[in-house]
Design a protein around this motif. Structure first.
Motif, PDB file in Angstrom:
ATOM      1  N   LEU A  45      -8.734  -3.497  -1.285  1.00  0.00           N
ATOM      2  CA  LEU A  45      -8.711  -3.019   0.098  1.00  0.00           C
ATOM      3  C   LEU A  45      -9.842  -2.022   0.344  1.00  0.00           C
ATOM      4  N   THR A  46     -10.011  -1.066  -0.554  1.00  0.00           N
ATOM      5  CA  THR A  46     -11.100  -0.102  -0.419  1.00  0.00           C
ATOM      6  C   THR A  46     -12.443  -0.809  -0.541  1.00  0.00           C
ATOM      7  N   ALA A  47     -12.550  -1.731  -1.478  1.00  0.00           N
ATOM      8  CA  ALA A  47     -13.798  -2.470  -1.673  1.00  0.00           C
ATOM      9  C   ALA A  47     -14.151  -3.263  -0.421  1.00  0.00           C
ATOM     10  N   HIS A  48     -13.162  -3.875   0.191  1.00  0.00           N
ATOM     11  CA  HIS A  48     -13.409  -4.648   1.417  1.00  0.00           C
ATOM     12  C   HIS A  48     -13.923  -3.725   2.525  1.00  0.00           C
ATOM     13  N   GLU A  49     -13.316  -2.563   2.688  1.00  0.00           N
ATOM     14  CA  GLU A  49     -13.749  -1.615   3.718  1.00  0.00           C
ATOM     15  C   GLU A  49     -15.174  -1.131   3.446  1.00  0.00           C
ATOM     16  N   LEU A  50     -15.486  -0.846   2.193  1.00  0.00           N
ATOM     17  CA  LEU A  50     -16.840  -0.416   1.851  1.00  0.00           C
ATOM     18  C   LEU A  50     -17.852  -1.537   2.070  1.00  0.00           C
ATOM     19  N   SER A  51     -17.454  -2.765   1.794  1.00  0.00           N
ATOM     20  CA  SER A  51     -18.340  -3.908   2.050  1.00  0.00           C
ATOM     21  C   SER A  51     -18.602  -4.063   3.543  1.00  0.00           C
ATOM     22  N   ARG A  52     -17.559  -3.854   4.347  1.00  0.00           N
ATOM     23  CA  ARG A  52     -17.719  -3.925   5.798  1.00  0.00           C
ATOM     24  C   ARG A  52     -18.674  -2.827   6.272  1.00  0.00           C
ATOM     25  N   GLN A  53     -18.504  -1.645   5.724  1.00  0.00           N
ATOM     26  CA  GLN A  53     -19.364  -0.523   6.079  1.00  0.00           C
ATOM     27  C   GLN A  53     -20.811  -0.807   5.665  1.00  0.00           C
ATOM     28  N   ALA A  54     -20.992  -1.380   4.488  1.00  0.00           N
ATOM     29  CA  ALA A  54     -22.331  -1.724   4.014  1.00  0.00           C
ATOM     30  C   ALA A  54     -22.992  -2.720   4.963  1.00  0.00           C
ATOM     31  N   MET A  55     -22.225  -3.686   5.428  1.00  0.00           N
ATOM     32  CA  MET A  55     -22.771  -4.676   6.361  1.00  0.00           C
ATOM     33  C   MET A  55     -23.185  -4.010   7.670  1.00  0.00           C
ATOM     34  N   GLU A  56     -22.403  -3.061   8.133  1.00  0.00           N
ATOM     35  CA  GLU A  56     -22.733  -2.336   9.363  1.00  0.00           C
ATOM     36  C   GLU A  56     -24.033  -1.552   9.181  1.00  0.00           C
ATOM     37  N   TYR A  57     -24.160  -0.862   8.047  1.00  0.00           N
ATOM     38  CA  TYR A  57     -25.389  -0.115   7.775  1.00  0.00           C
ATOM     39  C   TYR A  57     -26.586  -1.057   7.673  1.00  0.00           C
ATOM     40  N   ALA A  58     -26.401  -2.188   7.008  1.00  0.00           N
ATOM     41  CA  ALA A  58     -27.489  -3.152   6.864  1.00  0.00           C
ATOM     42  C   ALA A  58     -27.914  -3.691   8.230  1.00  0.00           C
ATOM     43  N   SER A  59     -26.960  -3.941   9.103  1.00  0.00           N
ATOM     44  CA  SER A  59     -27.291  -4.407  10.456  1.00  0.00           C
ATOM     45  C   SER A  59     -28.077  -3.350  11.224  1.00  0.00           C
ATOM     46  N   ASN A  60     -27.660  -2.097  11.095  1.00  0.00           N
ATOM     47  CA  ASN A  60     -28.392  -1.014  11.747  1.00  0.00           C
ATOM     48  C   ASN A  60     -29.796  -0.875  11.172  1.00  0.00           C
ATOM     49  N   ALA A  61     -29.922  -1.032   9.860  1.00  0.00           N
ATOM     50  CA  ALA A  61     -31.234  -0.958   9.226  1.00  0.00           C
ATOM     51  C   ALA A  61     -32.138  -2.062   9.755  1.00  0.00           C
ATOM     52  N   HIS A  99     -39.211   3.902  11.161  1.00  0.00           N
ATOM     53  CA  HIS A  99     -39.237   3.448   9.765  1.00  0.00           C
ATOM     54  C   HIS A  99     -38.337   4.331   8.899  1.00  0.00           C
ATOM     55  N   ARG A 100     -38.395   5.639   9.137  1.00  0.00           N
ATOM     56  CA  ARG A 100     -37.562   6.568   8.372  1.00  0.00           C
ATOM     57  C   ARG A 100     -36.084   6.295   8.609  1.00  0.00           C
ATOM     58  N   ARG A 101     -35.725   6.065   9.863  1.00  0.00           N
ATOM     59  CA  ARG A 101     -34.322   5.803  10.201  1.00  0.00           C
ATOM     60  C   ARG A 101     -33.857   4.488   9.568  1.00  0.00           C
ATOM     61  N   ALA A 102     -34.705   3.474   9.608  1.00  0.00           N
ATOM     62  CA  ALA A 102     -34.365   2.195   8.976  1.00  0.00           C
ATOM     63  C   ALA A 102     -34.154   2.383   7.475  1.00  0.00           C
ATOM     64  N   ALA A 103     -35.028   3.164   6.852  1.00  0.00           N
ATOM     65  CA  ALA A 103     -34.896   3.413   5.409  1.00  0.00           C
ATOM     66  C   ALA A 103     -33.590   4.130   5.097  1.00  0.00           C
ATOM     67  N   GLU A 104     -33.198   5.061   5.953  1.00  0.00           N
ATOM     68  CA  GLU A 104     -31.932   5.768   5.744  1.00  0.00           C
ATOM     69  C   GLU A 104     -30.751   4.794   5.776  1.00  0.00           C
ATOM     70  N   PHE A 105     -30.763   3.872   6.740  1.00  0.00           N
ATOM     71  CA  PHE A 105     -29.681   2.895   6.815  1.00  0.00           C
ATOM     72  C   PHE A 105     -29.685   1.962   5.609  1.00  0.00           C
ATOM     73  N   HIS A 106     -30.873   1.600   5.120  1.00  0.00           N
ATOM     74  CA  HIS A 106     -30.945   0.766   3.914  1.00  0.00           C
ATOM     75  C   HIS A 106     -30.323   1.499   2.728  1.00  0.00           C
ATOM     76  N   GLU A 107     -30.608   2.786   2.604  1.00  0.00           N
ATOM     77  CA  GLU A 107     -30.027   3.589   1.522  1.00  0.00           C
ATOM     78  C   GLU A 107     -28.508   3.688   1.657  1.00  0.00           C
ATOM     79  N   LEU A 108     -28.025   3.897   2.880  1.00  0.00           N
ATOM     80  CA  LEU A 108     -26.574   3.962   3.101  1.00  0.00           C
ATOM     81  C   LEU A 108     -25.907   2.633   2.748  1.00  0.00           C
ATOM     82  N   ALA A 109     -26.546   1.536   3.130  1.00  0.00           N
ATOM     83  CA  ALA A 109     -25.985   0.219   2.815  1.00  0.00           C
ATOM     84  C   ALA A 109     -25.934   0.002   1.309  1.00  0.00           C
TER      85      ALA A 109
END
Length: 71
Positions: free
Chosen positions: A33-49, A6-16
């Motif tokens: 371009l930067t916004a697109h990369e950050l959006s991609r990163q957010a999606m990756e964090y959300a998937s991990n969460a 649960h803690r790890r999931a919460a961390e990924f939610h915060e990162l996303a």
């Protein structure tokens, strides 16, 4: 052990959430371009969460079911 998941999931939610906020700032500055990369990163964090949330839920169910069998 489920608390760790649960803690790890919460961390990924915060990162996303942080990556989404940063992406919004860059979109506002028309730095797409930067916004697109950050959006991609957010999606990756959300998937991990989501993955860690599912694992935590499964561990919780197993723990509850084994506790019920003891009684």
């Amino acid at each position: 052990m489920p608390q760790d998941s649960h803690r790890r999931a919460a961390e990924f939610h915060e990162l996303a959430a942080h990556a989404h906020r940063a992406a919004a700032v860059h979109h506002g500055k028309e730095d797409h371009l930067t916004a697109h990369e950050l959006s991609r990163q957010a999606m990756e964090y959300a998937s991990n969460a989501f993955k860690h949330s599912q694992e935590a839920h499964q561990k919780s169910e197993k723990s509850c079911s084994s506790e019920a069998k003891k009684t």
